[in-house]
Design a protein around this motif. Structure first.
Motif, short mmCIF file in Angstrom:
data_model
loop_
_atom_site.label_atom_id
_atom_site.label_comp_id
_atom_site.label_asym_id
_atom_site.label_seq_id
_atom_site.Cartn_x
_atom_site.Cartn_y
_atom_site.Cartn_z
N ARG A 98 1.04 0.76 -10.25
CA ARG A 98 -0.19 1.42 -10.73
C ARG A 98 -1.42 0.59 -10.37
N THR A 99 -1.28 -0.73 -10.41
CA THR A 99 -2.41 -1.61 -10.12
C THR A 99 -2.73 -1.67 -8.62
N ASN A 100 -1.69 -1.59 -7.79
CA ASN A 100 -1.87 -1.86 -6.36
C ASN A 100 -1.86 -0.64 -5.45
N ILE A 101 -1.33 0.47 -5.88
CA ILE A 101 -1.21 1.63 -4.99
C ILE A 101 -2.58 2.22 -4.67
N SER A 102 -2.74 2.65 -3.45
CA SER A 102 -3.96 3.35 -3.04
C SER A 102 -3.64 4.16 -1.80
N SER A 103 -4.53 5.05 -1.47
CA SER A 103 -4.31 5.95 -0.33
C SER A 103 -4.38 5.22 1.01
N ARG A 104 -4.74 3.94 1.00
CA ARG A 104 -4.80 3.20 2.26
C ARG A 104 -3.41 2.85 2.77
N TYR A 105 -2.41 2.93 1.88
CA TYR A 105 -1.04 2.66 2.30
C TYR A 105 -0.39 3.93 2.86
N ASP A 106 0.40 3.75 3.88
CA ASP A 106 1.15 4.86 4.46
C ASP A 106 2.51 5.01 3.80
N TYR A 107 3.10 3.87 3.43
CA TYR A 107 4.43 3.85 2.82
C TYR A 107 4.44 2.94 1.60
N CYS A 108 5.34 3.27 0.67
CA CYS A 108 5.64 2.38 -0.44
C CYS A 108 7.16 2.30 -0.52
N ILE A 109 7.70 1.09 -0.35
CA ILE A 109 9.15 0.90 -0.38
C ILE A 109 9.52 0.23 -1.70
N ILE A 110 10.37 0.90 -2.45
CA ILE A 110 10.74 0.48 -3.81
C ILE A 110 12.21 0.08 -3.85
N TRP A 111 12.46 -1.16 -4.29
CA TRP A 111 13.83 -1.62 -4.49
C TRP A 111 13.86 -2.37 -5.82
N GLY A 112 14.37 -1.72 -6.84
CA GLY A 112 14.45 -2.33 -8.15
C GLY A 112 15.65 -1.82 -8.92
N GLY A 113 15.82 -2.35 -10.12
CA GLY A 113 16.90 -1.89 -10.99
C GLY A 113 17.99 -2.90 -11.25
N ALA A 114 18.08 -3.94 -10.41
CA ALA A 114 19.14 -4.93 -10.59
C ALA A 114 19.02 -5.64 -11.93
N ASN A 115 17.81 -6.04 -12.30
CA ASN A 115 17.62 -6.73 -13.57
C ASN A 115 17.77 -5.79 -14.76
#
Length: 230
Positions: A98-115
């Motif tokens: 929420r803090t870092n996303i903006s329309s200047r990015y083309d992709y957002c790669i998410i890898w979470g859940g292990a913790n």
């Protein structure tokens, strides 16, 4: 006891992520531009990502300074911001996105859940956090790419760990299946690309060695059908 375990786990993975930075070296067989990781794919169908930008959201599996995310971007010509921090859960990642996303990015790669899965967070709650991240990406016009992570059945070895660790592989497997079955508005990639047998895992919960980072990056490039520049 549960609270103590979650705190200990978070601190452990966080310090692992910090201490591992910069320790791994690139294998001697680092592929060159002549390598063809997109075997069988027509050059006309490859996606030219050169000049694009990507935001990485993750935990310790994405923190290494010269890890898979760095290799992925260097081989495709993309710029990136890596916000991953060791020991963090999907709830924390949602706030960071929420803090870092903006329309200047083309992709957002998410890898979470292990913790989340090593702790007491329900798989459904973690999946909901990932879906919220995907929805925010879509609202900004950013393509969301969700990685399941490595194969918990073959890459995680809790045989010599305490009883508290024993449910982790099964919980992680459930979470990954739910990601594949329920996430909407994103490309979900079953990223079971590395192998403990081939020594891609550096510890019992599979923080990757150099070979693992190479395989994860190159396999993601191939799965995303990205054109490589080097």
């Amino acid at each position: 006891m549960k609270k103590y375990f979650i705190i200990s786990l978070g601190l452990g993975l966080f310090f692992w992520g910090v201490s591992s930075r910069g320790k791994e070296s690139t294998p001697k067989n680092y592929p060159t531009s002549r390598d063809t990781i997109n075997l069988g794919v027509s050059p006309d169908t490859l996606v030219n990502a050169k000049g694009k930008s990507v935001l990485f959201i993750g935990d310790s599996h994405t923190t290494h300074a010269h890890g898979w995310q760095d290799r992925l971007c260097k081989r495709t010509g993309m710029s990136y911001l890596n916000t991953a921090v060791g020991g963090k859960t999907t709830g924390w990642m949602l706030g960071v996105l929420r803090t870092n996303i903006s329309s200047r990015y083309d992709y957002c790669i998410i890898w979470g859940g292990a913790n989340d899965m090593a702790g007491m967070i329900k798989p459904l709650d973690a999946v909901r956090n990932v879906q919220k991240m995907v929805d925010i990406c879509n609202s900004k016009g950013v393509k969301a790419i969700v990685m399941t992570g490595f194969n918990p059945k073959t890459c995680v070895d809790v045989s010599r760990q305490s009883k508290a660790w024993q449910p982790y592989p099964a919980r992680y497997e459930v979470f990954q299946k739910m990601l594949q079955d329920s996430i909407k508005g994103a490309q979900v990639i079953k990223s079971h690309f590395i192998s403990r047998k081939e020594r891609d895992c550096g510890d019992f919960c599979c923080h990757m060695n150099a070979s693992g980072h190479v395989k994860m990056a190159d396999s993601m490039i191939s799965r995303l059908n990205f054109k490589t520049i080097k």
